[in-house]
Scaffold this active site. Sequence first.
Site, mmCIF file in Angstrom:
data_model
loop_
_atom_site.group_PDB
_atom_site.id
_atom_site.type_symbol
_atom_site.label_atom_id
_atom_site.label_comp_id
_atom_site.label_asym_id
_atom_site.label_seq_id
_atom_site.Cartn_x
_atom_site.Cartn_y
_atom_site.Cartn_z
ATOM 1 N N SER A 192 0.817 -1.220 0.000
ATOM 2 C CA SER A 192 0.000 0.000 0.000
ATOM 3 C C SER A 192 0.846 1.263 0.000
ATOM 4 O O SER A 192 1.725 1.404 0.835
ATOM 5 C CB SER A 192 -0.866 0.073 1.264
ATOM 6 O OG SER A 192 -1.449 -1.141 1.557
ATOM 7 N N HIS A 249 -3.958 0.540 -4.313
ATOM 8 C CA HIS A 249 -3.006 -0.484 -4.743
ATOM 9 C C HIS A 249 -2.870 -0.404 -6.270
ATOM 10 O O HIS A 249 -3.857 -0.496 -6.987
ATOM 11 C CB HIS A 249 -3.490 -1.883 -4.357
ATOM 12 C CG HIS A 249 -3.560 -2.104 -2.870
ATOM 13 N ND1 HIS A 249 -2.523 -2.628 -2.144
ATOM 14 C CD2 HIS A 249 -4.533 -1.842 -1.981
ATOM 15 C CE1 HIS A 249 -2.870 -2.693 -0.868
ATOM 16 N NE2 HIS A 249 -4.083 -2.221 -0.740
ATOM 17 N N HIS A 259 -4.755 -9.660 -2.421
ATOM 18 C CA HIS A 259 -4.856 -10.170 -1.052
ATOM 19 C C HIS A 259 -5.907 -11.269 -0.948
ATOM 20 O O HIS A 259 -6.885 -11.272 -1.688
ATOM 21 C CB HIS A 259 -5.272 -9.030 -0.106
ATOM 22 C CG HIS A 259 -4.328 -7.866 -0.091
ATOM 23 N ND1 HIS A 259 -4.385 -6.861 -1.029
ATOM 24 C CD2 HIS A 259 -3.293 -7.560 0.729
ATOM 25 C CE1 HIS A 259 -3.425 -5.979 -0.773
ATOM 26 N NE2 HIS A 259 -2.752 -6.374 0.284
ATOM 27 N N TYR A 267 -8.077 -11.433 1.364
ATOM 28 C CA TYR A 267 -9.352 -10.862 1.804
ATOM 29 C C TYR A 267 -10.196 -10.315 0.654
ATOM 30 O O TYR A 267 -11.377 -10.050 0.815
ATOM 31 C CB TYR A 267 -9.146 -9.778 2.876
ATOM 32 C CG TYR A 267 -8.344 -8.565 2.444
ATOM 33 C CD1 TYR A 267 -8.867 -7.622 1.569
ATOM 34 C CD2 TYR A 267 -7.061 -8.363 2.943
ATOM 35 C CE1 TYR A 267 -8.131 -6.512 1.184
ATOM 36 C CE2 TYR A 267 -6.320 -7.256 2.571
ATOM 37 C CZ TYR A 267 -6.855 -6.336 1.692
ATOM 38 O OH TYR A 267 -6.120 -5.252 1.304
ATOM 39 N N GLU A 268 -9.602 -10.172 -0.522
ATOM 40 C CA GLU A 268 -10.384 -9.757 -1.682
ATOM 41 C C GLU A 268 -11.098 -10.946 -2.314
ATOM 42 O O GLU A 268 -11.876 -10.783 -3.257
ATOM 43 C CB GLU A 268 -9.467 -9.127 -2.735
ATOM 44 C CG GLU A 268 -8.803 -7.842 -2.291
ATOM 45 C CD GLU A 268 -7.713 -7.419 -3.261
ATOM 46 O OE1 GLU A 268 -8.040 -6.704 -4.220
ATOM 47 O OE2 GLU A 268 -6.559 -7.829 -3.077
ATOM 48 N N ALA A 313 2.193 -2.816 4.834
ATOM 49 C CA ALA A 313 1.736 -1.961 5.928
ATOM 50 C C ALA A 313 1.282 -2.891 7.035
ATOM 51 O O ALA A 313 0.681 -3.930 6.761
ATOM 52 C CB ALA A 313 0.572 -1.105 5.457
ATOM 53 N N MET A 332 -2.063 -8.275 6.799
ATOM 54 C CA MET A 332 -2.968 -9.128 6.013
ATOM 55 C C MET A 332 -2.348 -9.600 4.703
ATOM 56 O O MET A 332 -3.063 -9.958 3.769
ATOM 57 C CB MET A 332 -4.267 -8.361 5.717
ATOM 58 C CG MET A 332 -4.969 -7.795 6.933
ATOM 59 S SD MET A 332 -6.375 -6.763 6.460
ATOM 60 C CE MET A 332 -6.741 -5.944 8.021
ATOM 61 N N SER A 333 -1.028 -9.573 4.623
ATOM 62 C CA SER A 333 -0.397 -9.949 3.347
ATOM 63 C C SER A 333 0.912 -10.686 3.604
ATOM 64 O O SER A 333 1.134 -11.235 4.679
ATOM 65 C CB SER A 333 -0.132 -8.687 2.517
ATOM 66 O OG SER A 333 0.851 -7.877 3.139
ATOM 67 N N ASN A 337 0.101 2.173 11.906
ATOM 68 C CA ASN A 337 -0.767 2.477 13.055
ATOM 69 C C ASN A 337 -0.382 1.556 14.189
ATOM 70 O O ASN A 337 0.205 0.500 13.946
ATOM 71 C CB ASN A 337 -2.239 2.233 12.669
ATOM 72 C CG ASN A 337 -2.453 0.812 12.148
ATOM 73 O OD1 ASN A 337 -2.222 0.535 10.957
ATOM 74 N ND2 ASN A 337 -2.844 -0.088 13.018
ATOM 75 N N HIS A 392 -8.549 2.605 7.037
ATOM 76 C CA HIS A 392 -7.716 2.366 5.856
ATOM 77 C C HIS A 392 -7.055 3.674 5.419
ATOM 78 O O HIS A 392 -5.909 3.679 4.967
ATOM 79 C CB HIS A 392 -8.569 1.772 4.729
ATOM 80 C CG HIS A 392 -7.787 1.397 3.510
ATOM 81 N ND1 HIS A 392 -6.667 0.581 3.552
ATOM 82 C CD2 HIS A 392 -7.948 1.725 2.201
ATOM 83 C CE1 HIS A 392 -6.181 0.425 2.321
ATOM 84 N NE2 HIS A 392 -6.941 1.120 1.493
HETATM 85 N N1 HPA Z 1 -3.844 -4.834 11.296
HETATM 86 C C1 HPA Z 1 -3.753 -5.603 10.205
HETATM 87 N N2 HPA Z 1 -3.279 -5.173 9.049
HETATM 88 C C2 HPA Z 1 -2.873 -3.892 8.993
HETATM 89 C C3 HPA Z 1 -2.925 -3.041 10.092
HETATM 90 C C4 HPA Z 1 -3.448 -3.531 11.309
HETATM 91 O O1 HPA Z 1 -3.534 -2.841 12.338
HETATM 92 N N3 HPA Z 1 -2.437 -1.826 9.693
HETATM 93 C C5 HPA Z 1 -2.071 -1.981 8.390
HETATM 94 N N4 HPA Z 1 -2.336 -3.225 7.963
#
Ligand code: HPA
Length: 268
Positions: free
Chosen positions: A25, A56, A78, A80-81, A108, A206-207, A230, A241
């Site tokens: 990202s 993306h 990903h 999740y998509e 990220a 998540m990747s 974060n 996001h």
């Molecule tokens: N959790 C999962 N995936 C993420 C996060 C998070 O806090 N921040 C960026 N990708």
Amino acid sequence: MIRAAAAELSRRVAEWPRVALVLGSAQSSFSEALEDRVAIPYREIPGWPVPRVAGHAGELIVGRSGTKRVAVLSGRVHLYEGWTPQEVVFGVRVMGLLGVRVLVLTNAAGGIRESYRPGMQVFITDHINLQGVNPLVGANDQSLGPRFPDMSEAYDRGLLELARDTARGLGMNTGEGVYAAMLGPSFETPAEIRFLRTIGADLAGMSTVPEVIAARHMGMRVLAVSTVTNMAAGMQAALSHEEVLETGKASAAELKRFLGAFLEKLEV
Ligand code: HPA
């Protein structure tokens, strides 16, 4: 299908680089700065999955960073998509077939370790796969790698050492840690983050993990870098996001400097 994609790419680029980068990202600025660039949109490569998430990108770039030629996968798909694990690792496998020996992945992630701060770059030392899937499930293609590949050094010690040296040289305040791969797309709950901390995770994302598994299956050496966009759930106000993208963008310049300097030192 991976062989058709590799054939198409070797037709387009005479000599394929031995290093490939998978950028997450908001991290596409590195590939924009490459010299002697050839950009191939994913949709022009047979079988290549095309990302659908805002923020993306979706192209394969071959170019030169300093003296090093690299292939950059700018934008990834990903789980999740709704993509299958095999689709998620498609590009990495094609890189392997084309002779790539070193794979660098960025992503990220949420910071679980208290000492991390948003914007920090963290080198992944190991992972915990909690996605419930593995790209190697199914019949094993013995020509790619073994049925039961070793994961005791998934993240290459030599590359990690080189990354540390590079970061030190640039005066960066980096971290190191264990990445927990979650399926997403919902962010974790605070209880899940406490669970992840208890089991030894420092980052949540998540990747990356499917790609690392596929790369190790084929014997590629792997470096992976998380940008802490974060602090994880329960450690800060609600997650979004937008925040992930903004923090990712803000630290993209530092990541770009790091990648350039790292590639200069890398010997493949
Ligand atoms: N959790 C999962 N995936 C993420 C996060 C998070 O806090 N921040 C960026 N990708």
